[in-house]
Design a protein around this motif. Structure first.
Motif, PDB file in Angstrom:
ATOM      1  N   SER A  85      -8.924   6.646 -19.229  1.00  0.00           N
ATOM      2  CA  SER A  85      -7.493   6.459 -19.482  1.00  0.00           C
ATOM      3  C   SER A  85      -6.617   7.308 -18.569  1.00  0.00           C
ATOM      4  CB  SER A  85      -7.175   6.758 -20.950  1.00  0.00           C
ATOM      5  OG  SER A  85      -7.500   8.100 -21.252  1.00  0.00           O
ATOM      6  N   THR A  86      -7.071   8.491 -18.187  1.00  0.00           N
ATOM      7  CA  THR A  86      -6.279   9.345 -17.306  1.00  0.00           C
ATOM      8  C   THR A  86      -6.197   8.752 -15.911  1.00  0.00           C
ATOM      9  OG1 THR A  86      -7.027  11.266 -18.565  1.00  0.00           O
ATOM     10  CG2 THR A  86      -6.034  11.688 -16.418  1.00  0.00           C
ATOM     11  N   TYR A  87      -7.345   8.323 -15.369  1.00  0.00           N
ATOM     12  CA  TYR A  87      -7.356   7.710 -14.033  1.00  0.00           C
ATOM     13  C   TYR A  87      -6.576   6.399 -14.046  1.00  0.00           C
ATOM     14  CZ  TYR A  87     -11.380  10.829 -13.261  1.00  0.00           C
ATOM     15  OH  TYR A  87     -12.211  11.902 -13.161  1.00  0.00           O
ATOM     16  N   ARG A  88      -6.745   5.638 -15.126  1.00  0.00           N
ATOM     17  CA  ARG A  88      -6.077   4.331 -15.230  1.00  0.00           C
ATOM     18  C   ARG A  88      -4.560   4.493 -15.234  1.00  0.00           C
ATOM     19  NH1 ARG A  88      -7.871  -0.706 -17.311  1.00  0.00           N
ATOM     20  NH2 ARG A  88      -6.158  -1.986 -18.065  1.00  0.00           N
ATOM     21  N   ALA A  89      -4.062   5.435 -16.027  1.00  0.00           N
ATOM     22  CA  ALA A  89      -2.620   5.664 -16.089  1.00  0.00           C
ATOM     23  C   ALA A  89      -2.084   6.121 -14.742  1.00  0.00           C
ATOM     24  CB  ALA A  89      -2.303   6.697 -17.165  1.00  0.00           C
ATOM     25  N   ALA A  90      -2.823   6.980 -14.061  1.00  0.00           N
ATOM     26  CA  ALA A  90      -2.384   7.450 -12.742  1.00  0.00           C
ATOM     27  C   ALA A  90      -2.370   6.302 -11.743  1.00  0.00           C
ATOM     28  CB  ALA A  90      -3.292   8.568 -12.261  1.00  0.00           C
ATOM     29  N   PHE A  91      -3.372   5.416 -11.804  1.00  0.00           N
ATOM     30  CA  PHE A  91      -3.410   4.275 -10.885  1.00  0.00           C
ATOM     31  C   PHE A  91      -2.273   3.307 -11.165  1.00  0.00           C
ATOM     32  CE2 PHE A  91      -4.820  -0.083  -9.943  1.00  0.00           C
ATOM     33  CZ  PHE A  91      -4.942   0.028  -8.569  1.00  0.00           C
ATOM     34  N   LEU A  92      -2.046   2.991 -12.433  1.00  0.00           N
ATOM     35  CA  LEU A  92      -0.978   2.048 -12.775  1.00  0.00           C
ATOM     36  C   LEU A  92       0.392   2.604 -12.400  1.00  0.00           C
ATOM     37  CD1 LEU A  92      -2.217   0.736 -16.243  1.00  0.00           C
ATOM     38  CD2 LEU A  92      -2.359  -0.398 -14.022  1.00  0.00           C
TER      39      LEU A  92
ATOM     40  N   ALA B 209     -13.365  14.055  -8.044  1.00  0.00           N
ATOM     41  CA  ALA B 209     -12.951  14.848  -6.878  1.00  0.00           C
ATOM     42  C   ALA B 209     -11.619  14.350  -6.315  1.00  0.00           C
ATOM     43  CB  ALA B 209     -14.035  14.796  -5.804  1.00  0.00           C
ATOM     44  N   ASN B 210     -11.455  13.037  -6.249  1.00  0.00           N
ATOM     45  CA  ASN B 210     -10.201  12.480  -5.738  1.00  0.00           C
ATOM     46  C   ASN B 210      -9.032  12.787  -6.666  1.00  0.00           C
ATOM     47  OD1 ASN B 210     -11.457  11.438  -3.507  1.00  0.00           O
ATOM     48  ND2 ASN B 210     -11.730   9.407  -4.384  1.00  0.00           N
ATOM     49  N   PHE B 211      -9.262  12.723  -7.986  1.00  0.00           N
ATOM     50  CA  PHE B 211      -8.186  13.005  -8.936  1.00  0.00           C
ATOM     51  C   PHE B 211      -7.749  14.460  -8.825  1.00  0.00           C
ATOM     52  CE2 PHE B 211      -6.400  13.854 -13.149  1.00  0.00           C
ATOM     53  CZ  PHE B 211      -5.469  12.826 -13.212  1.00  0.00           C
ATOM     54  N   THR B 212      -8.716  15.341  -8.622  1.00  0.00           N
ATOM     55  CA  THR B 212      -8.395  16.755  -8.432  1.00  0.00           C
ATOM     56  C   THR B 212      -7.586  16.953  -7.160  1.00  0.00           C
ATOM     57  OG1 THR B 212     -10.431  17.356  -9.563  1.00  0.00           O
ATOM     58  CG2 THR B 212      -9.391  19.060  -8.241  1.00  0.00           C
ATOM     59  N   ALA B 213      -7.867  16.144  -6.138  1.00  0.00           N
ATOM     60  CA  ALA B 213      -7.132  16.229  -4.870  1.00  0.00           C
ATOM     61  C   ALA B 213      -5.788  15.507  -4.918  1.00  0.00           C
ATOM     62  CB  ALA B 213      -7.987  15.662  -3.740  1.00  0.00           C
ATOM     63  N   GLY B 214      -5.490  14.808  -6.015  1.00  0.00           N
ATOM     64  CA  GLY B 214      -4.190  14.158  -6.161  1.00  0.00           C
ATOM     65  C   GLY B 214      -4.154  12.707  -5.734  1.00  0.00           C
ATOM     66  N   THR B 215      -5.315  12.045  -5.675  1.00  0.00           N
ATOM     67  CA  THR B 215      -5.347  10.626  -5.336  1.00  0.00           C
ATOM     68  C   THR B 215      -6.209   9.879  -6.345  1.00  0.00           C
ATOM     69  OG1 THR B 215      -7.277  10.844  -3.891  1.00  0.00           O
ATOM     70  CG2 THR B 215      -5.112  11.068  -2.859  1.00  0.00           C
ATOM     71  N   VAL B 216      -5.944   8.592  -6.453  1.00  0.00           N
ATOM     72  CA  VAL B 216      -6.769   7.714  -7.281  1.00  0.00           C
ATOM     73  C   VAL B 216      -6.873   6.382  -6.543  1.00  0.00           C
ATOM     74  CG1 VAL B 216      -4.822   6.971  -8.729  1.00  0.00           C
ATOM     75  CG2 VAL B 216      -7.130   6.763  -9.586  1.00  0.00           C
ATOM     76  N   LEU B 217      -8.101   5.961  -6.241  1.00  0.00           N
ATOM     77  CA  LEU B 217      -8.379   4.738  -5.473  1.00  0.00           C
ATOM     78  C   LEU B 217      -7.573   4.680  -4.180  1.00  0.00           C
ATOM     79  CD1 LEU B 217      -8.672   1.979  -8.220  1.00  0.00           C
ATOM     80  CD2 LEU B 217     -10.504   3.103  -6.965  1.00  0.00           C
TER      81      LEU B 217
ATOM     82  N   THR C 165      -1.819   8.044  -3.524  1.00  0.00           N
ATOM     83  CA  THR C 165      -1.326   9.345  -3.965  1.00  0.00           C
ATOM     84  C   THR C 165      -0.717   9.182  -5.348  1.00  0.00           C
ATOM     85  OG1 THR C 165      -0.837   9.925  -1.679  1.00  0.00           O
ATOM     86  CG2 THR C 165       0.218  11.245  -3.380  1.00  0.00           C
ATOM     87  N   ILE C 166      -1.078  10.061  -6.249  1.00  0.00           N
ATOM     88  CA  ILE C 166      -0.615   9.951  -7.628  1.00  0.00           C
ATOM     89  C   ILE C 166       0.877  10.268  -7.682  1.00  0.00           C
ATOM     90  CG2 ILE C 166      -0.846  10.856  -9.969  1.00  0.00           C
ATOM     91  CD1 ILE C 166      -3.776  11.439  -9.283  1.00  0.00           C
TER      92      ILE C 166
END
Length: 162
Positions: free
Chosen positions: A65-72, A119-127, A130-131
């Motif tokens: 849910s965290t990655y999904r919300a950041a991607f959306l 690792a990508n989420f920690t770096a501020g990106t998702v797929l 940039t978040i």
């Protein structure tokens, strides 16, 4: 006179170094220094493994849910189109994870996707995006107390008028 001699010596030294550089660059690397590769290193580039990697990456983001919300929030496609991309691949993941032959050929790409997403989420990106910051009023903004007082007055006014 000494300056021309220095220039000639310097030119000769530069020429000698450039020749040595070309010689070193063209030298063959002995087999002992060649990188080691597993027998399945070329198998990871096949279409089946690329499909598995894509499904694993998209499903990892879709099921968290965290990655999904950041991607959306970060996608420029809009919420419904971005959601459709994630939701199409998620049902395929379990079948690919349970395929023993595919996992022997490609490796455990679902675990690679989980580690890579973290690792990508920690770096501020998702797929690869940039978040983006969440829209709305910040908690420490000046507008927050004004909105709270307005809501309080509206509710109290309604309650008192009854």
């Amino acid at each position: 006179m000494s300056s021309t001699m220095f220039r000639t010596t310097f030119k000769f030294l530069v020429l000698l170094l450039s020749i040595c550089n070309i010689t070193v660059a063209q030298a063959e690397v002995p087999d002992a220094l060649a990188p080691r590769q597993s027998p399945t290193a070329n198998a990871a580039t096949t279409a089946v493994c690329q499909n598995y990697a894509t499904v694993a990456n998209l499903s990892t983001v879709a099921l968290n849910s965290t990655y999904r919300a950041a991607f959306l929030r970060s996608s420029n496609l809009g919420t419904f189109d971005a959601r459709a991309i994630l939701d199409v691949e998620s049902p395929k993941l379990m079948g690919l994870m349970m395929d023993v032959q595919l996992n022997q050929q490609c490796g455990n790409l679902s675990q690679v996707a989980i580690d890579g997403a973290a690792a990508n989420f920690t770096a501020g990106t998702v797929l690869g995006l940039t978040i983006a910051d969440a829209p709305g009023i910040a908690v420490d903004a000046v507008a927050m107390p004004i909105v709270q007082i307005a809501i309080f007055l509206i509710f109290c006014g309604t309650w008192i008028s009854l």
